[in-house]
Scaffold this motif. Structure first.
Motif, PDB file in Angstrom:
ATOM      1  N   TYR A 140       0.821  -1.209   0.000  1.00  0.00           N
ATOM      2  CA  TYR A 140       0.000   0.000   0.000  1.00  0.00           C
ATOM      3  C   TYR A 140       0.859   1.265   0.000  1.00  0.00           C
ATOM      4  O   TYR A 140       0.551   2.242  -0.697  1.00  0.00           O
ATOM      5  CB  TYR A 140      -0.951   0.011   1.195  1.00  0.00           C
ATOM      6  N   ALA A 141       1.954   1.248   0.755  1.00  0.00           N
ATOM      7  CA  ALA A 141       2.842   2.414   0.785  1.00  0.00           C
ATOM      8  C   ALA A 141       3.418   2.693  -0.602  1.00  0.00           C
ATOM      9  O   ALA A 141       3.603   3.851  -0.995  1.00  0.00           O
ATOM     10  CB  ALA A 141       3.968   2.185   1.788  1.00  0.00           C
ATOM     11  N   ARG A 142       3.676   1.629  -1.357  1.00  0.00           N
ATOM     12  CA  ARG A 142       4.212   1.797  -2.711  1.00  0.00           C
ATOM     13  C   ARG A 142       3.181   2.423  -3.641  1.00  0.00           C
ATOM     14  O   ARG A 142       3.517   3.257  -4.487  1.00  0.00           O
ATOM     15  CB  ARG A 142       4.659   0.445  -3.265  1.00  0.00           C
ATOM     16  N   ASN A 163       0.960   4.492  -2.753  1.00  0.00           N
ATOM     17  CA  ASN A 163       0.885   5.903  -2.358  1.00  0.00           C
ATOM     18  C   ASN A 163       1.991   6.737  -2.989  1.00  0.00           C
ATOM     19  O   ASN A 163       1.862   7.958  -3.123  1.00  0.00           O
ATOM     20  CB  ASN A 163       0.964   6.028  -0.834  1.00  0.00           C
ATOM     21  N   GLN A 164       3.088   6.087  -3.358  1.00  0.00           N
ATOM     22  CA  GLN A 164       4.218   6.807  -3.942  1.00  0.00           C
ATOM     23  C   GLN A 164       4.053   7.051  -5.443  1.00  0.00           C
ATOM     24  O   GLN A 164       4.804   7.833  -6.028  1.00  0.00           O
ATOM     25  CB  GLN A 164       5.513   6.021  -3.698  1.00  0.00           C
ATOM     26  N   ARG A 181      -5.441   1.378  -8.995  1.00  0.00           N
ATOM     27  CA  ARG A 181      -6.402   1.834  -7.986  1.00  0.00           C
ATOM     28  C   ARG A 181      -7.101   0.636  -7.339  1.00  0.00           C
ATOM     29  O   ARG A 181      -7.294   0.582  -6.127  1.00  0.00           O
ATOM     30  CB  ARG A 181      -7.420   2.778  -8.628  1.00  0.00           C
ATOM     31  N   ALA A 237      -4.595  -1.165  -5.164  1.00  0.00           N
ATOM     32  CA  ALA A 237      -4.291  -0.370  -3.972  1.00  0.00           C
ATOM     33  C   ALA A 237      -5.311  -0.651  -2.871  1.00  0.00           C
ATOM     34  O   ALA A 237      -4.964  -0.743  -1.689  1.00  0.00           O
ATOM     35  CB  ALA A 237      -4.279   1.116  -4.324  1.00  0.00           C
ATOM     36  N   ALA A 239      -4.722  -2.317   0.755  1.00  0.00           N
ATOM     37  CA  ALA A 239      -5.232  -1.764   2.011  1.00  0.00           C
ATOM     38  C   ALA A 239      -5.917  -2.845   2.841  1.00  0.00           C
ATOM     39  O   ALA A 239      -5.818  -2.866   4.073  1.00  0.00           O
ATOM     40  CB  ALA A 239      -6.202  -0.618   1.720  1.00  0.00           C
ATOM     41  N   ASN A 267      -6.398  -1.704   6.509  1.00  0.00           N
ATOM     42  CA  ASN A 267      -6.531  -0.252   6.467  1.00  0.00           C
ATOM     43  C   ASN A 267      -7.940   0.054   5.949  1.00  0.00           C
ATOM     44  O   ASN A 267      -8.155   0.348   4.774  1.00  0.00           O
ATOM     45  CB  ASN A 267      -5.465   0.341   5.538  1.00  0.00           C
ATOM     46  N   ARG A 296      -9.033   3.357   3.963  1.00  0.00           N
ATOM     47  CA  ARG A 296      -8.604   3.395   2.567  1.00  0.00           C
ATOM     48  C   ARG A 296      -9.405   2.407   1.719  1.00  0.00           C
ATOM     49  O   ARG A 296      -9.677   2.651   0.550  1.00  0.00           O
ATOM     50  CB  ARG A 296      -7.113   3.065   2.471  1.00  0.00           C
ATOM     51  N   ASN A 314     -13.262   4.701  -5.068  1.00  0.00           N
ATOM     52  CA  ASN A 314     -12.577   3.454  -5.381  1.00  0.00           C
ATOM     53  C   ASN A 314     -13.387   2.686  -6.420  1.00  0.00           C
ATOM     54  O   ASN A 314     -14.605   2.579  -6.309  1.00  0.00           O
ATOM     55  CB  ASN A 314     -12.410   2.595  -4.121  1.00  0.00           C
TER      56      ASN A 314
END
Length: 269
Positions: free
Chosen positions: A55-57, A59-60, A69, A72, A76, A81, A84, A90
């Motif tokens: 998920y952090a990737r 976001n980058q 999308r 992602a 999450a 999460n 999200r 979404n």
């Protein structure tokens, strides 16, 4: 060439590829499009691997397309999460099965983010479906599964009409002579040109004869899925009583023609 090699490394060992990219990417002169393709590949592969780093990737990434999308949101879910997961905008996937799965997790996300009424409303709708996620929703609501069972109705008139046809008469004769293998083989010749209600009636006849496999295959030709008892039969065919034959009686029976190979070790009552 570098972009191609990097994507190959991502497929083989994505976490090593991610570390290498984080430390060495600035050493290469790459276009914004090339950078995006590599970072997109890393994020997707981490999500495919169900990594908590995914998920952090996502976001980058500088921009998200429909695929990233969607993944992602799945990323999450991996890390629970919930905010999200249920975020507005979404995308929902196409296809009935995918949509049901999406609705189930959307409901879970709503429940986890103090939107209980909205989450329960989705579960109540989903519990009306005869599907995996419909059953999960029913379990959550502690209610019976919506099997939607609509048995095929076979009256004696339709049954007699169908069995009076020449090819079905052949099947019936084989069956009467206890030549089950031949009867079931000829079954497909009998039902070859059947359509609609006649095909459904034939499936029901096969069920009544305890030919459950043929009943399932026959009803599938009609694409009728709502006779649950026919499609998922747990009934066992009636067993025959086997009586061992005395050797002298066996010889006499063979000589008189009352018993023939390969049944000469037993008879059935």
């Amino acid at each position: 060439m570098f972009t191609y090699a990097k994507k190959r490394l991502v497929s083989a060992d994505v976490e090593s590829a991610a570390r290498l990219w984080d430390t060495q990417s600035s050493a290469f002169k790459l276009s914004a499009a090339q950078i995006h393709r590599i970072e997109r590949a890393i994020a997707l592969q981490l999500a495919f691997n169900k990594s908590e780093l995914a998920y952090a990737r996502f976001n980058q990434l500088t921009k998200l397309d429909a695929t990233t999308r969607l993944w992602a949101v799945r990323a999450a879910l991996i890390e629970h999460n919930w905010r999200r997961t249920g975020a507005p905008g979404n995308p929902s996937p196409k296809g009935k099965k995918e949509t049901e799965r999406w609705r189930y997790w959307q409901a879970k996300a709503l429940l986890e983010t103090n939107q209980r009424e909205k989450g329960l409303a989705i579960f109540k709708q989903l519990a009306n479906e005869r599907s995996y996620y419909g059953f999960l929703a029913a379990d959550f609501l502690q209610q019976d599964y919506a099997l939607g069972n609509k048995p095929i109705q076979l009256n004696e008139q339709d049954k007699s009409r169908l069995l009076s046809r020449q090819k079905f008469a052949v099947v019936s004769e084989f069956k009467a002579l206890e030549m089950e293998k031949e009867a079931q083989q000829f079954w497909w010749e009998a039902v070859r040109n059947l359509k609609g209600d006649d095909l459904l009636s034939a499936a029901k006849i096969a069920q009544q004869w305890h030919w459950h496999r043929l009943a399932i295959l026959t009803v599938s030709r009609a694409k009728y899925w709502d006779d649950v008892a026919l499609r998922f039969s747990i009934e066992k065919p009636p067993s025959k009583k086997v009586v061992l034959i005395n050797p002298l009686e066996k010889i006499a029976a063979l000589l008189e023609g009352r018993l023939c190979y390969p049944n000469y070790f037993y008879r059935t009552n």
